[in-house]
Design a protein around this motif. Structure first.
Motif, short mmCIF file in Angstrom:
data_model
loop_
_atom_site.label_atom_id
_atom_site.label_comp_id
_atom_site.label_asym_id
_atom_site.label_seq_id
_atom_site.Cartn_x
_atom_site.Cartn_y
_atom_site.Cartn_z
N ASN A 115 0.85 -1.20 0.00
CA ASN A 115 0.00 0.00 0.00
C ASN A 115 0.88 1.25 0.00
O ASN A 115 1.68 1.45 0.92
CB ASN A 115 -0.91 -0.02 1.23
N THR B 71 -8.16 3.95 3.87
CA THR B 71 -6.69 4.02 3.87
C THR B 71 -6.17 5.19 4.69
O THR B 71 -5.18 5.05 5.43
CB THR B 71 -6.17 4.15 2.42
N LYS C 42 -1.59 -5.49 1.85
CA LYS C 42 -1.68 -5.48 0.39
C LYS C 42 -2.04 -4.08 -0.12
O LYS C 42 -2.34 -3.18 0.65
CB LYS C 42 -2.72 -6.50 -0.08
N LYS C 43 -2.01 -3.95 -1.43
CA LYS C 43 -2.31 -2.66 -2.05
C LYS C 43 -3.72 -2.19 -1.70
O LYS C 43 -3.94 -1.04 -1.32
CB LYS C 43 -2.16 -2.76 -3.57
N ASP C 44 -4.70 -3.08 -1.83
CA ASP C 44 -6.09 -2.75 -1.53
C ASP C 44 -6.48 -3.36 -0.19
O ASP C 44 -6.26 -4.56 0.04
CB ASP C 44 -7.01 -3.28 -2.63
N GLU D 123 -8.09 -9.36 3.91
CA GLU D 123 -9.50 -9.18 3.56
C GLU D 123 -10.42 -9.57 4.72
O GLU D 123 -11.58 -9.16 4.77
CB GLU D 123 -9.87 -10.02 2.33
#
Length: 241
Positions: free
Chosen positions: A103, A138, A131-133, A174
């Motif tokens: 991220n 955020t 992770k990125k997402d 997630e």
């Protein structure tokens, strides 16, 4: 009747004051976060520029190193070859850009905080898996990480070298979020009996980091807890999605 009107007016004034105070605190937190984010971007840009320049020089010099190694092979100077290869490896390692997670914003903030820790000679044991997402906001998530890191850093930066260390784990997937910080402390910690979180003794605009973490935890239906054990302060934030 007059008394009732006075009570209503007083209530409205108090409510407006409370809303104003909350808005000011939110603005302060956002400004602090973006200032840290911008500094982090500047630091990363400078590091990338420096690394690119150093690697350009290394690539230019590689033909000389190749010729040197070839000549040393002919002379059976294997120890000198080993030293030359070690030097090339060292230069390459020194110019690696550290990537803590996928991220961008979290990575930037952590890079900035690690730079601050290094300037204070504070050792950091960092375990970050992000992770990125991610399934949370955020900006709010990054603010919590920055605030908790900063709190731990401010606590230990003036200690003896042996105590100047921080442990921080941040795992976000997630399905769940787990944050844990651990650092030494010397002065007595005052806990809020309602939240069980430390209360700042420094006055206005202090202690907002813990408030930010608590608000974030409540928003994602998580739990946050702190405790002291054998001279170490522990904070744990956990949530399932």
């Amino acid at each position: 009747m007059f008394f009732m009107i006075t009570m209503i007016v007083s209530y409205i004034v108090v409510l407006q004051y409370a809303e104003s105070e909350t808005a000011q605190k939110n603005i302060y937190l956002k400004n602090t976060l973006f200032e840290s984010y911008i500094k982090g971007l500047e630091n990363q840009y400078y590091l990338v520029e420096q690394s690119e320049q150093n690697l350009k020089i290394l690539r230019h010099d590689m033909r000389h190193f190749s010729a040197m190694i070839s000549q040393l092979l002919d002379q059976h100077e294997y120890e000198e070859i080993r030293k030359t290869l070690c030097y090339i490896d060292d230069v390459t390692d020194e110019n690696k850009i550290v990537k803590y997670c996928g991220n961008l914003m979290v990575n930037t903030i952590i890079s900035n905080m690690m730079k601050r820790a290094d300037s204070c000679q504070v050792r950091v044991n960092l375990d970050v898996v992000i992770k990125k997402d991610i399934p949370v906001n955020t900006y709010e998530f990054t603010a919590v990480i920055a605030n908790l890191f900063e709190n731990a850093l401010d606590c230990v930066k003036n200690f003896t070298f042996e105590k100047r260390k921080i442990e921080m784990i941040v795992h976000c997937s997630e399905t769940q979020l787990f944050i844990r910080t651990k650092n030494a402390y010397e002065n007595d910690i005052l806990f809020d009996p309602q939240t069980n979180l430390p209360k700042s003794k420094k006055g206005q605009n202090h202690g907002l980091g813990m408030q930010s973490a608590l608000a974030f935890s409540d928003k994602i239906n998580g739990s946050i807890d702190c405790f002291c054990d054998h001279g170490l302060f522990h904070l744990i934030l956990f949530a399932k999605f």
